[in-house]
Design an enzyme around this catalytic site. Structure first.
Site, PDB file in Angstrom:
ATOM      1  N   GLU A   1       0.767  -1.250   0.000  1.00  0.00           N
ATOM      2  CA  GLU A   1       0.000   0.000   0.000  1.00  0.00           C
ATOM      3  C   GLU A   1       0.798   1.300   0.000  1.00  0.00           C
ATOM      4  O   GLU A   1       0.706   2.086   0.951  1.00  0.00           O
ATOM      5  CB  GLU A   1      -0.990   0.002   1.175  1.00  0.00           C
ATOM      6  CG  GLU A   1      -1.996  -1.129   1.097  1.00  0.00           C
ATOM      7  CD  GLU A   1      -3.117  -1.026   2.125  1.00  0.00           C
ATOM      8  OE1 GLU A   1      -3.061  -0.164   3.022  1.00  0.00           O
ATOM      9  OE2 GLU A   1      -4.075  -1.836   2.008  1.00  0.00           O
TER      10      GLU A   1
ATOM     11  N   GLU B   1      -5.963  -7.983  -0.421  1.00  0.00           N
ATOM     12  CA  GLU B   1      -6.701  -7.735   0.817  1.00  0.00           C
ATOM     13  C   GLU B   1      -8.155  -7.464   0.477  1.00  0.00           C
ATOM     14  O   GLU B   1      -8.461  -6.641  -0.378  1.00  0.00           O
ATOM     15  CB  GLU B   1      -6.158  -6.508   1.582  1.00  0.00           C
ATOM     16  CG  GLU B   1      -4.791  -6.698   2.190  1.00  0.00           C
ATOM     17  CD  GLU B   1      -4.338  -5.499   3.031  1.00  0.00           C
ATOM     18  OE1 GLU B   1      -5.182  -4.686   3.458  1.00  0.00           O
ATOM     19  OE2 GLU B   1      -3.117  -5.376   3.242  1.00  0.00           O
TER      20      GLU B   1
HETATM   21  C1  NAG Z   1      -7.845  -2.447   6.963  1.00  0.00           C
HETATM   22  C2  NAG Z   1      -6.868  -2.992   7.923  1.00  0.00           C
HETATM   23  O1  NAG Z   1      -7.171  -3.856   8.709  1.00  0.00           O
HETATM   24  N1  NAG Z   1      -5.673  -2.498   7.863  1.00  0.00           N
HETATM   25  C3  NAG Z   1      -4.624  -2.917   8.741  1.00  0.00           C
HETATM   26  C4  NAG Z   1      -3.468  -3.334   7.933  1.00  0.00           C
HETATM   27  O2  NAG Z   1      -2.414  -3.754   8.722  1.00  0.00           O
HETATM   28  C5  NAG Z   1      -1.951  -2.764   9.585  1.00  0.00           C
HETATM   29  C6  NAG Z   1      -0.789  -3.342  10.307  1.00  0.00           C
HETATM   30  O3  NAG Z   1      -1.083  -4.615  10.763  1.00  0.00           O
HETATM   31  C7  NAG Z   1      -3.043  -2.292  10.519  1.00  0.00           C
HETATM   32  O4  NAG Z   1      -2.569  -1.262  11.340  1.00  0.00           O
HETATM   33  C8  NAG Z   1      -4.217  -1.826   9.688  1.00  0.00           C
HETATM   34  O5  NAG Z   1      -5.286  -1.462  10.505  1.00  0.00           O
END
Ligand code: NAG
Ligand code: NAG
Ligand code: NAG
Length: 395
Positions: free
Chosen positions: A219, A327
């Site tokens: 991301e 995801e």
């Molecule tokens: C949408 C979601 O759950 N995002 C998570 C992605 O991973 C990071 C690190 O583990 C989290 O902080 C986010 O909330």
């Protein structure tokens, strides 16, 4: 109500309930022929016409109309999607843990971060899943003191290698995922040369394991699409320079959102991506809440999954690219279950089969018990309804 009661009586009369169904097991639904008797402390609860489940409690919820219908459907997700589906080559979950403890470097194993549980891997492999995305934190693997082109921290590399090897020893695929948002040591990554070296070094570590997948960067979001493109291209060049042949996953800016893939500029930039082995897929992410952040268990609608993927699917088809939904996550409610099913259905029925895989966000031993997309067995929130109703039908 009278009719329903009559049908229940009939069902009970004709079905010898030989075994008790354990908690969260299926106990009814159209086409279901198994036992309808729930283990004590749980009650058979109709979630929809196709699926009833033994849920904890003793409440007198309306029992299901088991075995009374004559269709052969098995689950809501697959019913509308039963013909001409191309199954995913890769299907599984994210396995969080090694990236936990944001900003704490190096952090302490067991306190700030952990590695995924082998028992969680076993659970999903037994269900037929074959893909695990393993997020990790770059600053732990390549400490800021020596930079991203420097040597690996041997203890962290060893922990990562152990879980990766465990996954691949089960015949499944493990995606190495630097979960850094294209930020290293609190600075945007800008040097294509340094980033290429980092990936060259990492690929050299794992190039002999055919079931390892290289997921270039989780991301990116603070940088233009063209910059994300250049850094991904550099990583591909570095990985291929080692002789590694495995699948590579490239992610764009704007959190690599599928719904914004074209509007963010990723579409225009990433159309030029080149892999000498043609073995790179575009990884996109998609959540189904109103702002697409995956932070709210309410889905916009029961059709939002397919809607948010549509433009990305068209882009993949037009550009002859493969896509990977790295995801996806949503709440355990009827709208979201339908929306997730719709998303997977749209992917598996798209012309030309542009989508090669998907993974749910997220498993991992340290998610809070009430994390609304948590799928860590045995009791993550998504295990009881989303997994059987919206994910497993697409295996
Ligand atoms: C949408 C979601 O759950 N995002 C998570 C992605 O991973 C990071 C690190 O583990 C989290 O902080 C986010 O909330
Ligand atoms: C990759 O695809 C291009 C364009 O379709 C083709 O020319 C090239 O031969 C392919 N390379 C490999 C290694 O398959
Ligand atoms: C989630 O979204 C719904 C609908 O948009 C809203 O009513 C609710 O307040 C949100 N919940 C949280 C915790 O933000």
């Amino acid at each position: 109500m009278k009719t329903i009661l009559a049908l229940i009586t009939l069902a009970v009369a004709i079905s010898p309930s030989l075994a008790q169904v354990s908690v969260y097991g299926q106990c009814g639904g159209i086409g279901f022929t198994g036992s309808t008797t729930c283990a004590s402390g749980s009650v058979c609860t109709e979630l929809n016409a196709y699926y009833s489940q033994c849920l904890p409690g003793t409440a007198t919820t309306t029992p299901p109309t088991t075995t009374t219908a004559t269709t052969t459907s098995t689950a809501p997700g697959s019913t509308a999607c039963s013909s001409s589906r191309t199954k995913f080559q890769f299907f599984g979950v994210n396995e969080s843990g090694a990236e936990f403890g944001s900003g704490i470097w190096p952090g302490t194993l067991g306190t700030d971060y952990t590695f995924p549980s082998p028992s969680s891997i076993d659970y999903f492999v037994a269900d037929g899943f074959n893909f695990f995305r393993v997020p990790f934190m770059m600053e732990r693997l390549v400490p800021p003191s020596t930079g991203m082109t420097g040597p690996f921290n041997s203890a962290y590399l060893s922990g990562l290698t152990t879980i990766v090897n465990y996954i691949t020893s089960k015949g499944a695929y493990a995606a190495l995922d630097p979960h850094n948002f294209m930020i290293y040591n609190n600075q945007d990554i800008t040097s294509t040369s340094d980033f290429q070296t980092f990936w060259t070094n990492l690929a050299n570590q794992f190039k002999s394991n055919s079931h390892v997948i290289f997921d270039i960067m989780n991301e990116p979001n603070t940088i233009p699409a063209s910059t994300a493109f250049s850094l991904n291209q550099a990583a591909i060049n570095g990985i291929r320079s080692t002789g590694a042949t495995q699948l590579i996953l490239a992610e764009g800016t704007s959190w690599t959102g599928a719904w914004t893939w074209v509007s963010s500029g990723n579409g225009a930039a990433f159309a030029a991506l080149k892999d000498p082995l043609n073995n790179t897929a575009i990884e996109m992410h998609q959540y189904l809440d109103s702002d697409g952040s995956g932070t709210n268990a309410t889905c916009v609608s029961s059709t939002i999954g397919a809607e948010r993927l549509a433009a990305a699917t068209t882009w993949l088809q037009q550009n002859n690219m493969k896509g990977f939904l790295g995801e996806i996550g949503a709440g355990s409610n009827a709208d979201c279950i339908a929306a997730v099913s719709g998303a997977f259905c749209s992917m598996q029925t798209a012309a030309g089969s542009p989508w090669i895989g998907a993974s749910w966000w997220a498993a991992g031993p340290w998610w809070p018990a009430d994390y609304f997309t948590g799928i860590e067995p045995p009791s993550g929130v998504a295990i009881s309804q989303v997994l059987p109703q919206a994910i497993k039908p697409f295996l």
